[in-house]
Design a protein around this motif. Sequence first.
Motif, PDB file in Angstrom:
ATOM      1  N   GLN A  36     -13.473   8.460 -10.432  1.00  0.00           N
ATOM      2  CA  GLN A  36     -13.892   8.724  -9.057  1.00  0.00           C
ATOM      3  C   GLN A  36     -12.720   8.950  -8.113  1.00  0.00           C
ATOM      4  OE1 GLN A  36     -16.233   5.379  -8.048  1.00  0.00           O
ATOM      5  NE2 GLN A  36     -17.900   5.903  -9.445  1.00  0.00           N
ATOM      6  N   ASN A  37     -11.608   8.338  -8.439  1.00  0.00           N
ATOM      7  CA  ASN A  37     -10.470   8.477  -7.540  1.00  0.00           C
ATOM      8  C   ASN A  37      -9.665   9.740  -7.831  1.00  0.00           C
ATOM      9  OD1 ASN A  37      -9.953   7.372  -9.969  1.00  0.00           O
ATOM     10  ND2 ASN A  37      -8.184   6.188  -9.283  1.00  0.00           N
ATOM     11  N   ALA A  38     -10.154  10.516  -8.735  1.00  0.00           N
ATOM     12  CA  ALA A  38      -9.402  11.714  -9.077  1.00  0.00           C
ATOM     13  C   ALA A  38      -9.897  12.911  -8.290  1.00  0.00           C
ATOM     14  CB  ALA A  38      -9.486  11.971 -10.563  1.00  0.00           C
ATOM     15  N   ALA A  43     -11.749  12.209  -2.273  1.00  0.00           N
ATOM     16  CA  ALA A  43     -10.548  11.436  -1.967  1.00  0.00           C
ATOM     17  C   ALA A  43      -9.345  12.353  -1.955  1.00  0.00           C
ATOM     18  CB  ALA A  43     -10.355  10.352  -3.006  1.00  0.00           C
ATOM     19  N   THR A  44      -8.468  12.127  -1.009  1.00  0.00           N
ATOM     20  CA  THR A  44      -7.251  12.928  -0.974  1.00  0.00           C
ATOM     21  C   THR A  44      -6.230  12.336  -1.923  1.00  0.00           C
ATOM     22  OG1 THR A  44      -6.311  11.583   0.777  1.00  0.00           O
ATOM     23  CG2 THR A  44      -7.635  13.478   1.455  1.00  0.00           C
ATOM     24  N   THR A  45      -5.221  13.117  -2.241  1.00  0.00           N
ATOM     25  CA  THR A  45      -4.134  12.606  -3.069  1.00  0.00           C
ATOM     26  C   THR A  45      -3.480  11.411  -2.387  1.00  0.00           C
ATOM     27  OG1 THR A  45      -3.756  14.802  -3.955  1.00  0.00           O
ATOM     28  CG2 THR A  45      -1.939  13.240  -4.160  1.00  0.00           C
ATOM     29  N   GLN A  46      -3.446  11.466  -1.076  1.00  0.00           N
ATOM     30  CA  GLN A  46      -2.849  10.365  -0.320  1.00  0.00           C
ATOM     31  C   GLN A  46      -3.575   9.045  -0.585  1.00  0.00           C
ATOM     32  OE1 GLN A  46      -3.412  10.169   4.060  1.00  0.00           O
ATOM     33  NE2 GLN A  46      -1.225  10.678   4.119  1.00  0.00           N
ATOM     34  N   ASP A  47      -4.869   9.139  -0.916  1.00  0.00           N
ATOM     35  CA  ASP A  47      -5.653   7.933  -1.177  1.00  0.00           C
ATOM     36  C   ASP A  47      -5.343   7.297  -2.522  1.00  0.00           C
ATOM     37  OD1 ASP A  47      -7.190   8.023   1.124  1.00  0.00           O
ATOM     38  OD2 ASP A  47      -8.603   9.441   0.240  1.00  0.00           O
ATOM     39  N   THR A 191      -3.814  15.775   5.687  1.00  0.00           N
ATOM     40  CA  THR A 191      -3.036  14.534   5.591  1.00  0.00           C
ATOM     41  C   THR A 191      -1.555  14.843   5.764  1.00  0.00           C
ATOM     42  OG1 THR A 191      -2.736  14.700   3.188  1.00  0.00           O
ATOM     43  CG2 THR A 191      -4.705  13.542   3.972  1.00  0.00           C
ATOM     44  N   TYR A 192      -0.859  13.837   6.203  1.00  0.00           N
ATOM     45  CA  TYR A 192       0.596  13.974   6.272  1.00  0.00           C
ATOM     46  C   TYR A 192       1.247  12.651   5.853  1.00  0.00           C
ATOM     47  CZ  TYR A 192       0.800  11.060  10.428  1.00  0.00           C
ATOM     48  OH  TYR A 192       0.706   9.992  11.280  1.00  0.00           O
ATOM     49  N   ASP A 193       2.434  12.737   5.363  1.00  0.00           N
ATOM     50  CA  ASP A 193       3.247  11.569   5.017  1.00  0.00           C
ATOM     51  C   ASP A 193       4.679  11.873   5.438  1.00  0.00           C
ATOM     52  OD1 ASP A 193       1.065  11.779   2.772  1.00  0.00           O
ATOM     53  OD2 ASP A 193       1.804   9.713   2.621  1.00  0.00           O
ATOM     54  N   ALA A 194       5.370  10.876   5.921  1.00  0.00           N
ATOM     55  CA  ALA A 194       6.794  11.066   6.251  1.00  0.00           C
ATOM     56  C   ALA A 194       7.504   9.716   6.120  1.00  0.00           C
ATOM     57  CB  ALA A 194       6.951  11.611   7.663  1.00  0.00           C
ATOM     58  N   GLY A 245     -11.391  21.050  -3.261  1.00  0.00           N
ATOM     59  CA  GLY A 245     -10.059  20.856  -3.802  1.00  0.00           C
ATOM     60  C   GLY A 245      -9.040  20.629  -2.709  1.00  0.00           C
ATOM     61  N   GLU A 246      -7.801  20.549  -3.153  1.00  0.00           N
ATOM     62  CA  GLU A 246      -6.725  20.191  -2.230  1.00  0.00           C
ATOM     63  C   GLU A 246      -5.484  20.981  -2.578  1.00  0.00           C
ATOM     64  OE1 GLU A 246      -6.128  15.981  -1.748  1.00  0.00           O
ATOM     65  OE2 GLU A 246      -3.971  16.212  -1.438  1.00  0.00           O
TER      66      GLU A 246
END
Lengths: 410, 405
Positions: A36-38, A43-47, A191-194, A245-246
């Motif tokens: 489910q988490n795939a 769910a985003t990759t960030q999750d 989403t963003y990450d830094a 998709g993402e």
Amino acid sequence: MKTVTFFICFLVIAFPVFAQDNKDSTQMQTRSVVPQNATTQNATTQDAVYRRPFITSFANTSIGGYAEANTNYFVQDGVTEGFSMEMRRFNLFIFSSISSRIKLLSEIEFERGTEAISIETALVDFEIDPALTLRGGIILPPVGAFNLRHDSPLYEIVERPLVATQIIPSTLSSVGFGVYGRYFFGDFIATYDAYIVNGLQDGIILNAEGRTFLQAGKVKEIFSESNNGVPAFTGKVALRKRGLGEIGASYYGGIYNRFRRDGITVDAQRSLHIVALDANATIGKVLLQGEAAMSIVDVPESAGEFYGRRQWGAYLDAVVPVWTGAVLDYTAATVNATLRVEHVDYNVGQFAATGGNIGDEVTAGAVGISFRPTPNTVFRLNYRQEFIRDLLGNVPVRRAGVQFGFATYF
Amino acid sequence: MMKHFLICIVAAFLLASCDFLLPPAPVAEDTLAEPLEGLTEAQQANHIQGDTEFARSFGVADGLGPMFNAPSCESCHIGDGKGHALTTLIRFGRMNGATFDPMTAHGGPQLQNRSIAGYLPETLPTLATGVTRLLPPAVTGLGYLAAVSDETLLALADPDDLNGDGISGVPNYDEPPDFFEPLPMHKPLNGRYIGRFGRKAGAIDLLQQTAAAYRNDMGITSDFIMQDLANVQTGAFTGDNVPDPEVSASVVRNVVFYLRTLKAPPRRNANATDVKAGEQIFARIGCAGCHVPTLKTGASDIAVLNEVEFHPYTDLLLHDMGAELDDKYTEGSAKTAEWRTTPLWGVGLSAQSQGGAATYLHDGRARTLPEAIQAHGGEASRSRTRFNALTGSEKQQLITFLQSL
């Protein structure tokens, strides 16, 4: 040119998913190909670090993990070391919801028994808003998708993608601090990450691999101090369309060498940059996921051409559910067929003396059939073939073999 | 449905079991990196240990450098074959009157043109008048060459050309290193021993060659040569901060044993008509005067190397190759224009280890075998003239023969 062609092919495969209107996303969700988490879910990759099975209850503290074991039988140009078995990983997760806005997550890995024991994750999140969460500790730099979503039960192929271990040195953990967040608009999640982190260190060149090898820059000291006092930066932006998709673009870079000792400059500052693109999508029944990355390393001229100044790699997995039904006590067991193609080039360029192409590359393919009695457990049977070309570009060595194994969350 | 699933699994296993899916061994005739046939199991175990060391890449933490040419033995001898321009060694020196000066005070005779981070590599001194580039040779069959007695080599020598064939052939007498272990087969002259390894026959035995390569090519000290490299040009004597020796004597000896027990380069199409004809031409035009087809080993502690005939196409002696190949550089008692006869065995497999494009002669300057023949002057000029007088088809037969070696 080869690199550019591959990137274009990769994007041509990845982008059309956003041009499609997936009218049957609900159906896709019930036809669970992987956990489910795939990537088949919203769910985003960030999750990925949180969306692991044990966390579903969100009790104060939870323990979980995954285990992975497999057999190996490989033949390289007619020579085999025979049949062997390995307990590749046994990982423990600890999650704690310290308060409504503060969470802690850690992952401790035992690799090949106790050959390597490491803390892969030990992070604390402080959520101010879904669009802004502060994160610190031992984090997974968000370069590519695999580094964030590296749990073995998520994949149908035993071996990790080469690009994600040889170019992006997954699993890459670093001490760092930063922010991440997400925005929702319509069917999309952005989403963003830094983060700033202690970067990879000197060993990426002039190491026992005899090539530029980013994995060798993951020294133990990376968790205690920077070797040069200059933080590396890593960041990612990604866009997910619900039920489809993402796609993500990410970066990791900084100064990797110890250029100063006791305040005295002893070397030039040498930089390392990794740029990555990743994508996943479900088109009809087929899950496509892949990643491409390029690294650019400032190698001192005096080290010679053994050490690549540019490297790149990519992989693409296609996973197709070929059967879903009831088996024993499992009402929604799945059998998946998987194809992987991948390539890494450790040393992009031409020899100064001859103008000929520098080799040092691996092209590989794998086919697999996997059985998931539940989404969190996979039994995998893979056939893999690799063509390994040496630095000079001689006729490649051929290596092939069969692997059988399991991976399961618990 | 379950039946389909099981069929899939069984089918996958069956497919994977098929030979065509598991790569077979390459044809032995095309492969260099194999041990001698007939070794005992214990010898094979030693061979494999040496193979592992030969393939080992050194990093800074292992003692690489501080200056080096390559990070592993295999970097220069990929697949045990001939090397590439990437790993060509540069050696230099100058004439000091009638004496050759290897310019040790300037970092000579070998230029370590690579270095670890924070350390400067050497540069070619402007005072050097002799500079040569040495392509790493193939290392297969070295055990045979090592087992030829000095007596055999001296019997082939003809320093005054008494037979009048225009070919002399002299041994290179070298100063032995302090760790040299003479065998009954060695015949010293005034404390010097006959060299047989290296382009100038500057190394007496494989232990000397290997220990020197560890130190001079990789910057790896051993029990045999404890002193690490240092850049005398910059006054940097700090070394690499790894305690010496960086490898033990047994590591070097394992590699020596590995080199001794690699098989001879295999022949291909030896009985083909053109190959046979080319072989006759090879003898007729005088190539075999230096490139002696057959030698015999003396007594050897490795049974399969003990008193056996083999076909290296060399006499391991020095020959004057004329101005064409005179790099004004030398080693031991060799004159600058003198080169040890390069064994021709394996010449047809050169391209396999050189990235698909073969190069010939000591520095790889020749792209084809005819080009290499044209560079043969001095004692070989008579053979070159005869080669040039051959018809086109005869030349092709000669080349076909050489490619079969």
